[in-house]
Write a protein that holds these residues in place. Structure first.
Motif: not given
Length: 226
Positions: A73-90
């Motif tokens: 289950v991935q932690l997806v930052n609401p502003s990076l939902s299109h990338r499914k990323a938690t931060s810009r690098t992780l």
């Protein structure tokens, strides 16, 4: 040219911009798209855990070629939902391996660390042939391009936090992945604790002759004692 700087919306400038775009060109004076601003966000553990347990009931852990070769289950930052990323690098995820399940062997250019949340000390991660038994609080390092698989031989769920630098390797177009060709798991050729006996907890980061970072496990009982 002074008029261009004074009024970028003149018909002449608009015509220039259209011509540049037609030929895949751009002017230095034109604005460029910014990365979206990250937002602060908290993921309650109760929600994460309930979703993870639900995934254990409805998502079957598949073979290495299946989309569900890992159940996370991935932690997806609401502003990076299109990338499914938690931060810009992780990318951070919570992974579940149920009793008797094996997450089959592969390797990738993204580096990973795993912080164990739930375990009974019987399940393990196998990194480059080293069996690393997993207990709550342990930290397991899986450097880039190292073979690794996970096996839960116990009777309780095995749960850990995954942290991978997938976003940055993808941004650099360097995200390569390879499945282990000789079966679902690599052979265990090094016992649990090998890395500590071989290198010690304090060591040069690049102790290996080829300059590659080392697989290593930091046991919570040792950390707590220290």
């Amino acid at each position: 040219m002074s008029d261009l700087h004074a009024d970028p919306e003149t018909p002449e400038v608009q015509a220039l911009h259209r011509r540049l775009a037609e030929h895949s060109l751009g002017g230095h004076w034109q604005s460029r798209e910014r990365n979206p601003d990250l937002v602060a966000h908290i993921w309650p553990w109760s929600i994460i855990h309930s979703c993870l347990m639900e995934s254990g009931e409805v998502i079957k852990l598949g073979g290495i070629g299946d989309a569900a070769n890992r159940r996370t289950v991935q932690l997806v930052n609401p502003s990076l939902s299109h990338r499914k990323a938690t931060s810009r690098t992780l990318q951070m995820s919570i992974q579940l391996v149920k009793p008797g399940e094996r997450a089959e062997c592969h390797r990738h250019t993204a580096a990973a660390l795993r912080f164990v949340v739930e375990a009974d000390g019987t399940g393990y991660t196998n990194v480059e042939g080293e069996q690393m038994l997993m207990e709550p609080g342990d930290l397991v390092l899986t450097p880039h391009w190292t073979w690794h698989d996970h096996y839960n031989v116990g009777k309780n769920n095995l749960v850990w936090l995954d942290v991978l630098d997938v976003p940055i390797t993808s941004h650099l177009d360097a995200n390569f992945h390879e499945n282990y060709a000789e079966g679902p798991a690599q052979p265990i050729i090094k016992p649990d604790g090998y890395c500590k006996q071989q290198y010690g907890a304090i060591r040069p980061r690049m102790a290996k002759g080829n300059g590659q970072a080392l697989p290593y496990t930091y046991k919570w009982r040792d950390t707590l004692h220290a």
